[in-house]
Motif scaffolding. Structure first.
Motif, PDB file in Angstrom:
ATOM      1  N   GLY A 120       0.826  -1.218   0.000  1.00  0.00           N
ATOM      2  CA  GLY A 120       0.000   0.000   0.000  1.00  0.00           C
ATOM      3  C   GLY A 120       0.850   1.253   0.000  1.00  0.00           C
ATOM      4  N   TYR A 121       1.824   1.319   0.891  1.00  0.00           N
ATOM      5  CA  TYR A 121       2.650   2.515   0.963  1.00  0.00           C
ATOM      6  C   TYR A 121       3.567   2.626  -0.238  1.00  0.00           C
ATOM      7  CZ  TYR A 121       0.943   3.448   5.590  1.00  0.00           C
ATOM      8  OH  TYR A 121       0.131   3.742   6.635  1.00  0.00           O
ATOM      9  N   ASP A 125       3.690   5.795  -2.693  1.00  0.00           N
ATOM     10  CA  ASP A 125       4.949   6.518  -2.882  1.00  0.00           C
ATOM     11  C   ASP A 125       5.614   6.225  -4.217  1.00  0.00           C
ATOM     12  OD1 ASP A 125       4.626   7.651  -0.458  1.00  0.00           O
ATOM     13  OD2 ASP A 125       6.000   6.325   0.617  1.00  0.00           O
ATOM     14  N   VAL A 138      13.761   1.791   8.618  1.00  0.00           N
ATOM     15  CA  VAL A 138      14.779   2.721   9.090  1.00  0.00           C
ATOM     16  C   VAL A 138      14.197   4.065   9.512  1.00  0.00           C
ATOM     17  CG1 VAL A 138      16.668   1.667   7.810  1.00  0.00           C
ATOM     18  CG2 VAL A 138      15.338   3.447   6.723  1.00  0.00           C
ATOM     19  N   LYS A 139      13.026   4.397   9.000  1.00  0.00           N
ATOM     20  CA  LYS A 139      12.531   5.757   9.219  1.00  0.00           C
ATOM     21  C   LYS A 139      11.632   5.879  10.451  1.00  0.00           C
ATOM     22  CE  LYS A 139      10.509   9.527   6.583  1.00  0.00           C
ATOM     23  NZ  LYS A 139       9.830   9.895   5.342  1.00  0.00           N
ATOM     24  N   TYR A 140      10.867   4.861  10.725  1.00  0.00           N
ATOM     25  CA  TYR A 140       9.865   5.004  11.780  1.00  0.00           C
ATOM     26  C   TYR A 140      10.299   4.319  13.076  1.00  0.00           C
ATOM     27  CZ  TYR A 140       7.054   7.184   8.326  1.00  0.00           C
ATOM     28  OH  TYR A 140       6.617   8.062   7.388  1.00  0.00           O
ATOM     29  N   VAL A 192       1.411   1.596  18.598  1.00  0.00           N
ATOM     30  CA  VAL A 192       0.875   2.830  19.175  1.00  0.00           C
ATOM     31  C   VAL A 192       1.611   4.068  18.674  1.00  0.00           C
ATOM     32  CG1 VAL A 192      -0.110   1.773  21.230  1.00  0.00           C
ATOM     33  CG2 VAL A 192       2.231   2.609  21.288  1.00  0.00           C
ATOM     34  N   LEU A 193       2.855   3.908  18.212  1.00  0.00           N
ATOM     35  CA  LEU A 193       3.595   5.092  17.771  1.00  0.00           C
ATOM     36  C   LEU A 193       3.381   5.424  16.304  1.00  0.00           C
ATOM     37  CD1 LEU A 193       6.966   4.932  19.701  1.00  0.00           C
ATOM     38  CD2 LEU A 193       5.016   6.415  20.065  1.00  0.00           C
ATOM     39  N   THR A 194       3.009   4.458  15.483  1.00  0.00           N
ATOM     40  CA  THR A 194       2.835   4.787  14.065  1.00  0.00           C
ATOM     41  C   THR A 194       1.458   4.442  13.528  1.00  0.00           C
ATOM     42  OG1 THR A 194       3.656   2.671  13.282  1.00  0.00           O
ATOM     43  CG2 THR A 194       5.290   4.387  13.611  1.00  0.00           C
ATOM     44  N   GLY A 195       0.638   3.772  14.318  1.00  0.00           N
ATOM     45  CA  GLY A 195      -0.686   3.392  13.810  1.00  0.00           C
ATOM     46  C   GLY A 195      -1.645   4.563  13.810  1.00  0.00           C
TER      47      GLY A 195
END
Lengths: 457, 176
Positions: A120-121, A125, A138-140, A192-195
Motif C-alpha cells: 500500500g505505501y 509513494d 529505518v525511518k519510523y 501505538v507510535l505509528t498506527g
C-alpha cells in the motif's frame, strides 16, 4: 451391569455439563466483543481519504489485519495462561485446541499486514515494496523491533506445524515457541507510535494498552507468580529415580500437603527440575500413579534430549511445577464398563487412572507394545488385576499383528460398544482407536484421548 | 456445537463494533486531516465548533500581522485578556526530520479562533497518513489550550515538535 438402564436414560456427559457449556459460550461472546472493539479502533479512526484509491484501501486493510492478528495473538496467550476459572469451565485440553486453532490465524493476519502495508505505501509513494519496507524500517520508530517480532512469530509458526514439530526435540520447540511472548511485546510500540488509529486517539490507545497490560498481568500471575508460590509451598523434591525399562525411568517426588493439589490419575503437570540442564525448560509429564500421601510419580521414556538425562536427577532436587492439568480422568466415565487402551509409554496416565476407577466398574486394559522389554508396570498391573478384577490384555508385537480395529478390540472386549474408552499413546494409535470406537457406535463424548506426543514428549 | 459457538463469536463481534459505532459515529464522509479544518473523529471535536466558518474567516481579518499588532496595542483590554490582539499570524517554518512544519493562527481579541498548518510533512504516503491524524489533533489542542502549552501527539512526535516551534513563533508574533 447397568448397561441397559444407562443406555436408555439420556444424560449429559460429565465433562460438558450445562454449567461448563454456558461458560464456554460466555467466553465465545467475550472473545467476539473484544474482536468487535478491536475492529472499531480502525473503523473509528477512518476518514474518507482512507478509501479513496486502491492504495489507501490496501493500507486500511493491512491495519485491520494487524489489529485482529494482534488481538488473536493476545487471546491465544490468555487461553493458555492457566486462569483457573477458564481451565475449570472450558477444560485445558479444549483451551489448547483453541490456542492451536487461533495461532495460525494470528500469524496469517500479521503476515498479511506486513505484505499489505508494504504494498500500500509503496504504491502511494511509487516505489517498490521492498524499498518501502526498508524505508519504513529505518525511518519510523520501533520498526526494527517489529521486524524482529515478525521473524520470531514466523519461527514459532513454522516449528509448530505438525510435520516440523515431529522432527525436532521438545526443548527446541518450546524455546522457539516461548519467544512469542517477546515478539508480541516487541510489536506493541510500533503499533501505538505509528498506527493512525492510535495517533491522536488517546481512548484507542488506552484500550489497546489495557488489553496488553491485562494479558501481561494474567500471564505473569498465573504462569509465574502462582506456580512459583505453589511449588515453594508444596516443597516438592525428587525422592528417588528408578529404571522401569529400556530408556524408561520413573521419578518419585515427595512434597508437603500434596493432597491439597487435588491431582488425579490421568492428569499431568508441567515439571521443571532445578538441576543444571533441566531448569530452563518445563516438561509436561503425566502422573503414572495416583498421588499417595505426599508422593507423586511420573514415568518418562527417553524421547527428547532432556528425558535421557532424567536418570541422573539427584534425590533432593527441587521441583517446580504447574498443574495439575487435564481432563483425562476417571470421573468422566458414565458407563459401568471402562476400556483403557495404551500404546507403549502411553500406559503411564492409564496406569494412574486405574488407581482412581471406582470399584463398581468393570475394567479392560489393552496394552500394546512392540517388544516384551518395553512392557512396564508389569507387577503393578498384575496386582490391579488380582486386587480388583481388571482384565489386562498384553498385546506384544507390531501394529500389523494388533491392528486395533473395532473388530480386533471386540475380540478382547465383546461389550466394547457399550463402554467408556480411554486411549493414550502415539498419535497414530490414538487416531486409530478413535475411529474404531466410532465404528463400534460409541459417541464422541465417551471417547477420551490423550496424545502423549503432544505433551509428554 | 462448533457452529453455534462460532455464531456467538460473530454476534459478540457485531455487538462490540456496533456499540462503539453507535456511541461515536465514525467520520467516514470527512476527508480527515488532509483538509486543514477537518476535525478528528474524537468526541472532543464538538468543543472547537467556534471556528466553523473559518475557511472564510481569515480573508475577513487583516492579512498582514503588522497592523493587527499595532491595533492590539492601541485598543487594550476590553476582554479578560490583557492584550486583545487580532489578526492572522504565520509562524516560522520549523524543520523536522520528516519535512517542514508551519503553523498559521487566527486571533480575535486575544483568543485563538483558528489554527491551520499550511505546511507539514507529506513527502511519503506514510507521512500523509500519520499527519492526517496528527495535524487536526494538534490544531484542536491549540484551540483548547489557547497557548503553546500542548501535549503533542504520540506517534507523530517530530511533527508535534515542529508544530510546537512554529506555533510558539506565531504566538510571539501575535504578542501572546
Amino acid at each position: 451391569m447397568s448397561s441397559h438402564q444407562t443406555r436408555a436414560v439420556s444424560h449429559l456427559p460429565r465433562h460438558e455439563g450445562i454449567g461448563q457449556r454456558y461458560n464456554a459460550d460466555w467466553a465465545a461472546i467475550l472473545l467476539g466483543a473484544g474482536l468487535g472493539l478491536t475492529i472499531a479502533l480502525e473503523v473509528e479512526s477512518m476518514s474518507a481519504s482512507d478509501w479513496h484509491g486502491v492504495y489507501p484501501v490496501i493500507t486500511s486493510l493491512s491495519r485491520i489485519a494487524a489489529l485482529v492478528g494482534s488481538y488473536f495473538a493476545l487471546v491465544g496467550l490468555v487461553l493458555v495462561a492457566r486462569i483457573p476459572w477458564i481451565e475449570r469451565s472450558v477444560g485445558h485440553d479444549r483451551l489448547v485446541r483453541w490456542h492451536r486453532k487461533l495461532g495460525p490465524w494470528s500469524l496469517y493476519l500479521i503476515f498479511f499486514h506486513v505484505l499489505l502495508v508494504g504494498l500500500g505505501y509503496a504504491g502511494g509513494d511509487r516505489v517498490s515494496t521492498i524499498v518501502e519496507l526498508w524505508r519504513m524500517t529505518v525511518k519510523y520508530p520501533w520498526m526494527i523491533e517489529a521486524d524482529i517480532a515478525f521473524v520470531l512469530m514466523i519461527a514459532a509458526g513454522i516449528t509448530s506445524y505438525k510435520k516440523a514439530r515431529a522432527k525436532m526435540s521438545y526443548e527446541t520447540w518450546w524455546t522457539i515457541h516461548a519467544m512469542t511472548y517477546g515478539a508480541i511485546a516487541l510489536g506493541f510500540m510500533h503499533q501505538v507510535l505509528t498506527g493512525p488509529m492510535f495517533i491522536g486517539h488517546p481512548l484507542n490507545k488506552y484500550f489497546w494498552l489495557a488489553l496488553y497490560l491485562g494479558a501481561g498481568a494474567v500471564i505473569l500471575l498465573w504462569r509465574i507468580v502462582i506456580p512459583v508460590a505453589r511449588s515453594l509451598r508444596h516443597d516438592l523434591k525428587v525422592d528417588h529415580v528408578t529404571v522401569e525399562g529400556p530408556g524408561i525411568v520413573s521419578i518419585v517426588m515427595r512434597g508437603r500437603h500434596v493432597a491439597k493439589l487435588r491431582a488425579q490419575g490421568g492428569q499431568f503437570f508441567s515439571w521443571r527440575f532445578l538441576q543444571r540442564g533441566h531448569f530452563l525448560v518445563a516438561h509436561p509429564y503425566s502422573l503414572s500413579a495416583a498421588p499417595q500421601q505426599d508422593y507423586m510419580r511420573i514415568t518418562v521414556k527417553d524421547l527428547g534430549d532432556h528425558s535421557a538425562d532424567l536418570i541422573n536427577l539427584k534425590p533432593g532436587t527441587r521441583v517446580f511445577f504447574e498443574g495439575p492439568y487435564g481432563t483425562f480422568v476417571a470421573g468422566k466415565a458414565s458407563r459401568g464398563h471402562i476400556v483403557l487402551i495404551a500404546g507403549g509409554v502411553g500406559i503411564t496416565p492409564l496406569r494412574a487412572l486405574l488407581d482412581e476407577v471406582d470399584h463398581t466398574k468393570e475394567i479392560d486394559l489393552l496394552y500394546r507394545v512392540s517388544s516384551e522389554e518395553e512392557l512396564i508396570f508389569h507387577k503393578e498391573l498384575d496386582a490391579a488385576a488380582a486386587y480388583r478384577g481388571a482384565r489386562i490384555h498384553y498385546l506384544v508385537g507390531s501394529r500389523r499383528e494388533h491392528p486395533m480395529t473395532a473388530a480386533y478390540i471386540q475380540k478382547f472386549v465383546p461389550a466394547f460398544a457399550d463402554s467408556e474408552v480411554y486411549v493414550c499413546g502415539p498419535t497414530a494409535l490414538v487416531e486409530r482407536v478413535f475411529r474404531s470406537a466410532k465404528d463400534a457406535g460409541i459417541p464422541k463424548t465417551r471417547i477420551h484421548t490423550e496424545e502423549f506426543e503432544f505433551h509428554a514428549l | 456445537m462448533l457452529s453455534k459457538r462460532f455464531a456467538l463469536i460473530v454476534g459478540g463481534t457485531i455487538g462490540g463494533l456496533g456499540a462503539v459505532v453507535s456511541i461515536t459515529p465514525p467520520q467516514f464522509g470527512n476527508s480527515g486531516g488532509l483538509s486543514p479544518n477537518a476535525t478528528p473523529a474524537a468526541p472532543a471535536a464538538a468543543t472547537s465548533s467556534a471556528p466553523a466558518q473559518s475557511s472564510t474567516a481569515p480573508a475577513a481579518t487583516p492579512a498582514t500581522p503588522a497592523p493587527a499588532q499595532s491595533s492590539a496595542t492601541t485598543s487594550p483590554a476590553q476582554t479578560t485578556k490583557s492584550a486583545g490582539a487580532s489578526g492572522t499570524f504565520t509562524g516560522d517554518v520549523a524543520q523536522t526530520r520528516f519535512g517542514p512544519v508551519q503553523v498559521k493562527i487566527t486571533v480575535s481579541n486575544g483568543r485563538i479562533t483558528n489554527v491551520t498548518a499550511p505546511q507539514y510533512p507529506t513527502e511519503s504516503f506514510r507521512d500523509q497518513q500519520i499527519n492526517a491524524q496528527a495535524i487536526p489533533w494538534l490544531e484542536q489542542e491549540t484551540i483548547q489550550a489557547q497557548s503553546a502549552n500542548i501535549q503533542g501527539v504520540g506517534g507523530a512526535s517530530y511533527t508535534s515538535e515542529g508544530f510546537y516551534q512554529s506555533l510558539v513563533s506565531a504566538l510571539s508574533k501575535a504578542g501572546m
